[in-house]
Design an enzyme around this catalytic site. Structure first.
Site, PDB file in Angstrom:
ATOM      1  N   SER A 132       0.810  -1.224   0.000  1.00 25.31           N
ATOM      2  CA  SER A 132       0.000   0.000   0.000  1.00 25.31           C
ATOM      3  C   SER A 132       0.843   1.273   0.000  1.00 25.31           C
ATOM      4  O   SER A 132       1.907   1.337   0.633  1.00 25.31           O
ATOM      5  CB  SER A 132      -0.859  -0.017   1.272  1.00 25.31           C
ATOM      6  OG  SER A 132      -1.400   1.258   1.511  1.00 25.31           O
ATOM      7  N   GLU A 134       0.161   3.636   1.736  1.00 30.20           N
ATOM      8  CA  GLU A 134       0.224   4.084   3.138  1.00 30.20           C
ATOM      9  C   GLU A 134       1.622   3.873   3.719  1.00 30.20           C
ATOM     10  O   GLU A 134       1.980   4.499   4.710  1.00 30.20           O
ATOM     11  CB  GLU A 134      -0.784   3.301   3.986  1.00 30.20           C
ATOM     12  CG  GLU A 134      -2.148   3.954   4.107  1.00 30.20           C
ATOM     13  CD  GLU A 134      -2.168   5.140   5.063  1.00 30.20           C
ATOM     14  OE1 GLU A 134      -2.701   6.185   4.672  1.00 30.20           O
ATOM     15  OE2 GLU A 134      -1.655   5.030   6.190  1.00 30.20           O
ATOM     16  N   TYR A 156      -1.550   0.514  10.679  1.00 31.09           N
ATOM     17  CA  TYR A 156      -1.835  -0.179   9.411  1.00 31.09           C
ATOM     18  C   TYR A 156      -0.634  -0.033   8.457  1.00 31.09           C
ATOM     19  O   TYR A 156      -0.189  -1.027   7.858  1.00 31.09           O
ATOM     20  CB  TYR A 156      -3.097   0.413   8.768  1.00 31.09           C
ATOM     21  CG  TYR A 156      -3.315  -0.028   7.335  1.00 31.09           C
ATOM     22  CD1 TYR A 156      -3.929  -1.235   7.031  1.00 31.09           C
ATOM     23  CD2 TYR A 156      -2.894   0.780   6.268  1.00 31.09           C
ATOM     24  CE1 TYR A 156      -4.126  -1.630   5.708  1.00 31.09           C
ATOM     25  CE2 TYR A 156      -3.086   0.390   4.946  1.00 31.09           C
ATOM     26  CZ  TYR A 156      -3.693  -0.816   4.671  1.00 31.09           C
ATOM     27  OH  TYR A 156      -3.880  -1.201   3.372  1.00 31.09           O
TER      28      TYR A 156
HETATM   29  P1  NAP Z   1     -11.464  -4.755   1.894  1.00 31.62           P
HETATM   30  O1  NAP Z   1     -12.631  -4.422   1.014  1.00 31.62           O
HETATM   31  O2  NAP Z   1     -11.418  -4.201   3.272  1.00 31.62           O
HETATM   32  O3  NAP Z   1     -11.350  -6.344   1.973  1.00 31.62           O
HETATM   33  C1  NAP Z   1     -10.528  -6.982   2.913  1.00 31.62           C
HETATM   34  C2  NAP Z   1     -10.741  -8.487   2.823  1.00 31.62           C
HETATM   35  O4  NAP Z   1      -9.889  -9.133   3.784  1.00 31.62           O
HETATM   36  C3  NAP Z   1     -12.176  -8.950   3.123  1.00 31.62           C
HETATM   37  O5  NAP Z   1     -12.511  -9.981   2.217  1.00 31.62           O
HETATM   38  C4  NAP Z   1     -12.054  -9.511   4.541  1.00 31.62           C
HETATM   39  O6  NAP Z   1     -12.985 -10.512   4.838  1.00 31.62           O
HETATM   40  C5  NAP Z   1     -10.660 -10.136   4.466  1.00 31.62           C
HETATM   41  N1  NAP Z   1     -10.078 -10.430   5.783  1.00 31.62           N
HETATM   42  C6  NAP Z   1      -9.843  -9.555   6.784  1.00 31.62           C
HETATM   43  N2  NAP Z   1      -9.299 -10.198   7.827  1.00 31.62           N
HETATM   44  C7  NAP Z   1      -9.204 -11.528   7.485  1.00 31.62           C
HETATM   45  C8  NAP Z   1      -8.755 -12.710   8.141  1.00 31.62           C
HETATM   46  N3  NAP Z   1      -8.279 -12.676   9.378  1.00 31.62           N
HETATM   47  N4  NAP Z   1      -8.783 -13.888   7.475  1.00 31.62           N
HETATM   48  C9  NAP Z   1      -9.275 -13.956   6.224  1.00 31.62           C
HETATM   49  N5  NAP Z   1      -9.737 -12.870   5.541  1.00 31.62           N
HETATM   50  C10 NAP Z   1      -9.707 -11.674   6.180  1.00 31.62           C
HETATM   51  O7  NAP Z   1     -10.109  -4.316   1.176  1.00 31.62           O
HETATM   52  P2  NAP Z   1      -9.813  -3.942  -0.370  1.00 31.62           P
HETATM   53  O8  NAP Z   1     -10.044  -2.488  -0.567  1.00 31.62           O
HETATM   54  O9  NAP Z   1     -10.442  -4.927  -1.251  1.00 31.62           O
HETATM   55  O10 NAP Z   1      -8.223  -4.116  -0.397  1.00 31.62           O
HETATM   56  C11 NAP Z   1      -7.625  -5.395  -0.666  1.00 31.62           C
HETATM   57  C12 NAP Z   1      -6.209  -5.408  -0.128  1.00 31.62           C
HETATM   58  O11 NAP Z   1      -5.449  -4.363  -0.740  1.00 31.62           O
HETATM   59  C13 NAP Z   1      -6.094  -5.176   1.379  1.00 31.62           C
HETATM   60  O12 NAP Z   1      -5.001  -5.938   1.830  1.00 31.62           O
HETATM   61  C14 NAP Z   1      -5.765  -3.695   1.491  1.00 31.62           C
HETATM   62  O13 NAP Z   1      -5.082  -3.440   2.687  1.00 31.62           O
HETATM   63  C15 NAP Z   1      -4.898  -3.519   0.263  1.00 31.62           C
HETATM   64  N6  NAP Z   1      -4.883  -2.176  -0.333  1.00 31.62           N
HETATM   65  C16 NAP Z   1      -6.063  -1.573  -0.640  1.00 31.62           C
HETATM   66  C17 NAP Z   1      -6.035  -0.343  -1.261  1.00 31.62           C
HETATM   67  C18 NAP Z   1      -7.307   0.369  -1.633  1.00 31.62           C
HETATM   68  O14 NAP Z   1      -7.249   1.590  -1.878  1.00 31.62           O
HETATM   69  N7  NAP Z   1      -8.425  -0.321  -1.730  1.00 31.62           N
HETATM   70  C19 NAP Z   1      -4.796   0.277  -1.562  1.00 31.62           C
HETATM   71  C20 NAP Z   1      -3.623  -0.401  -1.246  1.00 31.62           C
HETATM   72  C21 NAP Z   1      -3.674  -1.639  -0.635  1.00 31.62           C
HETATM   73  P3  NAP Z   1     -14.429 -10.190   5.524  1.00 31.62           P
HETATM   74  O15 NAP Z   1     -15.337  -9.862   4.360  1.00 31.62           O
HETATM   75  O16 NAP Z   1     -14.751 -11.476   6.194  1.00 31.62           O
HETATM   76  O17 NAP Z   1     -14.236  -9.033   6.449  1.00 31.62           O
HETATM   77  N1  GDD Z   2     -12.417   7.361   6.162  1.00 31.00           N
HETATM   78  C1  GDD Z   2     -12.537   8.695   6.281  1.00 31.00           C
HETATM   79  N2  GDD Z   2     -13.670   9.220   6.842  1.00 31.00           N
HETATM   80  N3  GDD Z   2     -11.537   9.479   5.847  1.00 31.00           N
HETATM   81  C2  GDD Z   2     -11.685  10.820   5.945  1.00 31.00           C
HETATM   82  C3  GDD Z   2     -12.833  11.416   6.492  1.00 31.00           C
HETATM   83  C4  GDD Z   2     -13.873  10.565   6.973  1.00 31.00           C
HETATM   84  O1  GDD Z   2     -14.890  11.012   7.473  1.00 31.00           O
HETATM   85  N4  GDD Z   2     -12.686  12.759   6.430  1.00 31.00           N
HETATM   86  C5  GDD Z   2     -11.494  12.994   5.867  1.00 31.00           C
HETATM   87  N5  GDD Z   2     -10.876  11.829   5.580  1.00 31.00           N
HETATM   88  C6  GDD Z   2      -9.521  11.686   4.996  1.00 31.00           C
HETATM   89  C7  GDD Z   2      -8.605  10.798   5.837  1.00 31.00           C
HETATM   90  O2  GDD Z   2      -8.090  11.543   6.950  1.00 31.00           O
HETATM   91  C8  GDD Z   2      -7.556  10.438   4.784  1.00 31.00           C
HETATM   92  O3  GDD Z   2      -6.581  11.462   4.702  1.00 31.00           O
HETATM   93  C9  GDD Z   2      -8.344  10.414   3.472  1.00 31.00           C
HETATM   94  O4  GDD Z   2      -9.611  11.020   3.749  1.00 31.00           O
HETATM   95  C10 GDD Z   2      -8.563   9.029   2.888  1.00 31.00           C
HETATM   96  O5  GDD Z   2      -9.121   8.175   3.880  1.00 31.00           O
HETATM   97  P1  GDD Z   2      -9.662   6.708   3.542  1.00 31.00           P
HETATM   98  O6  GDD Z   2     -10.615   6.771   2.420  1.00 31.00           O
HETATM   99  O7  GDD Z   2     -10.124   6.117   4.826  1.00 31.00           O
HETATM  100  O8  GDD Z   2      -8.389   5.949   2.954  1.00 31.00           O
HETATM  101  P2  GDD Z   2      -6.851   5.869   3.428  1.00 31.00           P
HETATM  102  O9  GDD Z   2      -6.059   6.699   2.465  1.00 31.00           O
HETATM  103  O10 GDD Z   2      -6.694   6.143   4.858  1.00 31.00           O
HETATM  104  O11 GDD Z   2      -6.532   4.326   3.216  1.00 31.00           O
HETATM  105  C11 GDD Z   2      -6.965   3.642   2.034  1.00 31.00           C
HETATM  106  O12 GDD Z   2      -5.963   3.697   1.059  1.00 31.00           O
HETATM  107  C12 GDD Z   2      -4.736   3.016   1.403  1.00 31.00           C
HETATM  108  C13 GDD Z   2      -3.770   3.221   0.229  1.00 31.00           C
HETATM  109  O13 GDD Z   2      -3.148   4.464   0.359  1.00 31.00           O
HETATM  110  C14 GDD Z   2      -7.307   2.198   2.442  1.00 31.00           C
HETATM  111  O14 GDD Z   2      -7.924   1.537   1.366  1.00 31.00           O
HETATM  112  C15 GDD Z   2      -6.048   1.410   2.815  1.00 31.00           C
HETATM  113  O15 GDD Z   2      -6.398   0.039   3.007  1.00 31.00           O
HETATM  114  C16 GDD Z   2      -5.070   1.549   1.640  1.00 31.00           C
HETATM  115  O16 GDD Z   2      -3.893   0.819   1.888  1.00 31.00           O
END
Ligand code: NAP
Ligand code: GDD
Length: 335
Positions: A132, A134, A156
């Site tokens: 990520s 992050e 995280y």
């Molecule tokens: P998500 O919607 O939160 O999905 C997370 C998945 O992980 C869900 O299927 C959840 O299952 C499963 N999980 C959590 N804990 C588990 C456990 N102990 N054993 C087995 N399964 C478990 O996340 P996403 O947005 O699809 O992201 C996929 C991956 O990419 C994550 O690793 C996230 O950190 C990473 N990532 C995401 C982003 C982004 O912007 N979306 C960016 C960079 C990296 P349940 O349905 O049972 O909760």
């Molecule tokens: N969630 C949330 N809720 N975020 C808020 C809010 C609110 O009410 N108001 C402002 N924000 C700001 C957060 O402080 C952050 O700076 C930004 O919106 C994005 O927040 P999120 O959408 O929660 O995503 P994230 O950037 O913290 O994390 C996501 O992206 C990562 C990759 O950079 C997640 O998907 C992580 O799993 C992923 O790795």
């Protein structure tokens, strides 16, 4: 091309986190390519397969948990996969402050457990780790690329940095085909409701349909490089089709503030965000990632990957989907 005549017919892929946003898009993509897909799900008192609607019957679900090594070994032994995508994680940043130890167990050590299961049960399988942006946290340079040092700002982010380095380590220690995708934020109508883009688009839809008047948010100045999840799962797959494993940044190369996201979303329904958004300190984080902007030129040059959906298209797609879903629900209630 039909799935049967595809060059990938007969290949098996195992996906952890299949019920999540990315897991659902990836399973659809792989099934279309002709893969036999095994999705790892953890037990829950009620089923949460909504995102798998449409593909649920065309894949095999296996029960395993990232906290339980033997369950992962068993899933790997049953699936005998050619490709493993480790998408499971506790992925919501704020929860990583309220549940830091559990986040480390899932998001950090969980990666080692999956790697061990691959090494012991399917050592020839290619492995993808969901790393990520992050990890860049308090960024040391802009734009961020593969060589940018990590400075995570949340439990995280720290856990993801561990997951990244253990993946690199298994590649170097055991010669595994293990790749790490450093993905910047990616969204879709299937995004969890607590993440900011979806919170905004769902909030806008509720306000536009008369269910709400106000949307409470935290830091509006944070900047993110937001892309479309459907594009990003293609990059994951491309990484595992390369002869050599490697690490890649996947991003759009554009950054926008949370405020801009509000502006685009409210405008889509003819409203002004200033009339509806209220700042709520409860959503401000103990340590913030102020600016993310990725340089995906390596992914473009080596994988031939490019995003296809712009920021505006993404947010408008999400607003439209949320409005349509709420209207359909209302119509259903009335009938
Ligand atoms: P998500 O919607 O939160 O999905 C997370 C998945 O992980 C869900 O299927 C959840 O299952 C499963 N999980 C959590 N804990 C588990 C456990 N102990 N054993 C087995 N399964 C478990 O996340 P996403 O947005 O699809 O992201 C996929 C991956 O990419 C994550 O690793 C996230 O950190 C990473 N990532 C995401 C982003 C982004 O912007 N979306 C960016 C960079 C990296 P349940 O349905 O049972 O909760
Ligand atoms: N969630 C949330 N809720 N975020 C808020 C809010 C609110 O009410 N108001 C402002 N924000 C700001 C957060 O402080 C952050 O700076 C930004 O919106 C994005 O927040 P999120 O959408 O929660 O995503 P994230 O950037 O913290 O994390 C996501 O992206 C990562 C990759 O950079 C997640 O998907 C992580 O799993 C992923 O790795």
């Amino acid at each position: 091309m039909s799935a049967k005549s595809s060059p990938h017919a007969g290949r098996r892929a195992l996906i952890t986190g299949v019920t999540g946003q990315d897991g659902s898009y990836l399973s659809e993509f792989l099934i279309e390519q002709g893969y036999q897909v095994f999705g790892v799900v953890r037990r829950s008192s009620s089923e949460n397969f909504e995102r798998l609607e449409g593909v649920r019957e065309r894949m095999t679900l296996l029960h395993a948990d990232l906290l339980d090594q033997s369950s992962l070994n068993r899933a790997m032994a049953v699936a005998q996969p050619h490709e493993v995508y480790n998408l499971a994680a506790q992925s919501f940043v704020p929860t990583s402050w309220s549940e830091p130890v559990l986040t480390a167990q899932f998001t950090a050590i969980g990666v080692t457990r999956v790697l061990e299961a691959v090494r012991q049960m399917a050592p020839e399988a290619r492995f993808y780790q969901a790393s990520s942006s992050e990890m860049f946290g308090k960024v040391h340079e802009t734009p961020q690329r593969e060589s940018t040092p990590f400075h995570p700002r949340s439990p995280y982010g720290v856990a993801k940095a561990y997951g990244h380095y253990i993946t690199v380590n298994y590649r170097e220690s055991y010669g595994m085909h293990a790749s790490s995708g450093i993905l910047f934020n990616h969204e879709s109508p299937r995004r969890g409701l607590e993440f900011v883009t979806r919170k905004i688009t769902h909030g806008v839809a509720r306000i536009a349909t008369g269910h709400d008047k106000v949307l409470r948010l935290g830091n509006l100045d944070a900047k993110r490089d937001w892309g479309f999840a459907g594009d990003y799962v293609r990059a994951m797959w491309l990484m595992l089709q390369q002869d050599q494993p490697d690490d890649y940044v996947v991003a759009t190369g554009e950054t926008h503030t949370v405020e801009e996201c509000c502006d685009v979303a409210f405008r889509r329904v003819g409203l002004d965000w200033r009339q509806h958004v209220q700042l709520d300190p409860a959503f401000v984080r103990p340590a913030e990632v102020d600016l993310l902007l990725g340089d995906a030129s390596k992914a473009e040059a080596k994988l031939g990957w490019k995003p296809t959906v712009s920021f505006r298209q993404l947010i408008e797609m999400m607003v439209d989907a949320d409005v349509a879903a709420l209207e359909a629900k209302g119509a259903h209630k009335r009938s």
